[in-house]
Design a protein around this motif. Structure first.
Motif, PDB file in Angstrom:
ATOM      1  N   ASP A   9      38.801-100.612  17.361  1.00  0.00           N
ATOM      2  CA  ASP A   9      38.129-100.145  15.923  1.00  0.00           C
ATOM      3  C   ASP A   9      37.940 -98.716  15.840  1.00  0.00           C
ATOM      4  O   ASP A   9      37.776 -97.911  14.610  1.00  0.00           O
ATOM      5  N   GLU A  10      37.676 -98.044  17.040  1.00  0.00           N
ATOM      6  CA  GLU A  10      37.473 -96.564  16.953  1.00  0.00           C
ATOM      7  C   GLU A  10      38.746 -95.914  16.847  1.00  0.00           C
ATOM      8  O   GLU A  10      39.500 -95.632  17.996  1.00  0.00           O
ATOM      9  N   ILE A  51      46.192-104.959  24.688  1.00  0.00           N
ATOM     10  CA  ILE A  51      44.846-104.614  25.257  1.00  0.00           C
ATOM     11  C   ILE A  51      43.839-104.601  23.864  1.00  0.00           C
ATOM     12  O   ILE A  51      44.116-104.204  22.861  1.00  0.00           O
ATOM     13  N   SER A  52      42.552-105.320  24.302  1.00  0.00           N
ATOM     14  CA  SER A  52      41.660-105.507  23.239  1.00  0.00           C
ATOM     15  C   SER A  52      40.186-105.101  23.530  1.00  0.00           C
ATOM     16  O   SER A  52      39.862-105.567  24.666  1.00  0.00           O
ATOM     17  N   ASP A  53      39.775-104.020  22.811  1.00  0.00           N
ATOM     18  CA  ASP A  53      38.264-104.186  22.891  1.00  0.00           C
ATOM     19  C   ASP A  53      37.501-105.246  22.604  1.00  0.00           C
ATOM     20  O   ASP A  53      37.846-106.182  21.400  1.00  0.00           O
ATOM     21  N   ILE A  60      34.318-110.264  13.450  1.00  0.00           N
ATOM     22  CA  ILE A  60      35.393-111.220  14.403  1.00  0.00           C
ATOM     23  C   ILE A  60      35.536-110.206  15.404  1.00  0.00           C
ATOM     24  O   ILE A  60      36.042-109.043  15.346  1.00  0.00           O
ATOM     25  N   ASP A  61      35.117-110.678  16.615  1.00  0.00           N
ATOM     26  CA  ASP A  61      35.216-109.779  17.897  1.00  0.00           C
ATOM     27  C   ASP A  61      36.593-109.992  18.473  1.00  0.00           C
ATOM     28  O   ASP A  61      37.538-110.808  18.202  1.00  0.00           O
ATOM     29  N   ILE A  66      41.675-112.919  20.451  1.00  0.00           N
ATOM     30  CA  ILE A  66      42.520-113.308  21.428  1.00  0.00           C
ATOM     31  C   ILE A  66      42.480-115.009  21.427  1.00  0.00           C
ATOM     32  O   ILE A  66      43.570-115.560  21.804  1.00  0.00           O
ATOM     33  N   GLU A  67      41.414-115.646  21.071  1.00  0.00           N
ATOM     34  CA  GLU A  67      41.465-117.059  20.827  1.00  0.00           C
ATOM     35  C   GLU A  67      42.567-117.303  19.833  1.00  0.00           C
ATOM     36  O   GLU A  67      43.259-118.551  20.214  1.00  0.00           O
TER      37      GLU A  67
END
Length: 205
Positions: A9-10, A51-53, A60-61, A66-67
């Protein structure tokens, strides 16, 4: 060329990663900044890797995203995180990621981690179990030798390894000789087989 979905998100960080990974045709990168964008892109495209921060600013993180992905399709996942907190890592592990990398990191570290994710994904797909004997031998290698072994096992040449790590091809060849000597292995095939039966799943330093 790899097709990767980057969830970050950055925007400045995301654009920098996109430009860096697209350089030299290493990968093509799509950027998603939140849950809705991530799901839309994941449904529309066939990605080789995500690739996920972990720590996104909205409610929602990355782990929750990924879930949701896992209900659709299993792909290798690399988590980016500024924390090595055991609770975060344990929660992330429940989504079966194939590698982690801690912020701050450099491009060479990220490329190694991407290669590690593919290696661990292949082990998972082929149900390859780690060998206790190989796990012990792995500890005789230096960090740089482990990095070279990971990249080598994805089919990269010495020249490609050198470019990824920003070292000379001669240095790569010397490390390869040291690896063969320490592991008592001669051929690339033997090195790949060793890597596939070794536990190379860790937080990048």
């Amino acid at each position: 060329m790899l097709k990767i979905l980057l969830i970050e998100d950055e925007l400045i960080i995301a654009k920098d990663l996109q430009l860096s990974l697209q350089k030299d045709e290493f990968a093509t990168i799509d950027i998603a900044r939140n849950y809705d964008e991530s799901i839309a892109l994941f449904l529309e495209h066939n990605y080789d890797l995500v690739i996920s921060d972990i720590n996104l600013k909205n409610s929602i993180d990355g782990i929750a995203i990924i879930e949701k992905f896992s209900d659709i399709k299993t792909v290798p996942v690399v988590y980016l995180t500024a924390y090595s907190d055991s609770k975060i890592v344990d929660r992330a592990k429940s989504t079966m990621p194939f590698a982690y990398i801690l912020k701050p990191f450099n491009l060479a570290q990220l490329k190694i981690t991407i290669n590690l994710a593919f290696l661990n994904f292949k082990k998972h797909e082929e149900n390859i179990k780690p060998s206790d004997e190989n796990r012990a031998l792995l500890e005789t290698l230096t960090k740089r030798e482990k990095e070279i072994l990971i990249i080598l096992s994805t089919g990269k040449t010495s020249k490609e390894i050198a470019e990824s790590l920003h070292i000379s091809s001669q240095t790569v060849e010397k490390h390869k000789q040291n690896i063969r000597s320490k592991l008592s292995l001669k051929t690339i095939g033997e090195l790949i087989n060793f890597t596939m039966t070794s536990k190379l799943f860790m937080l990048s330093e």
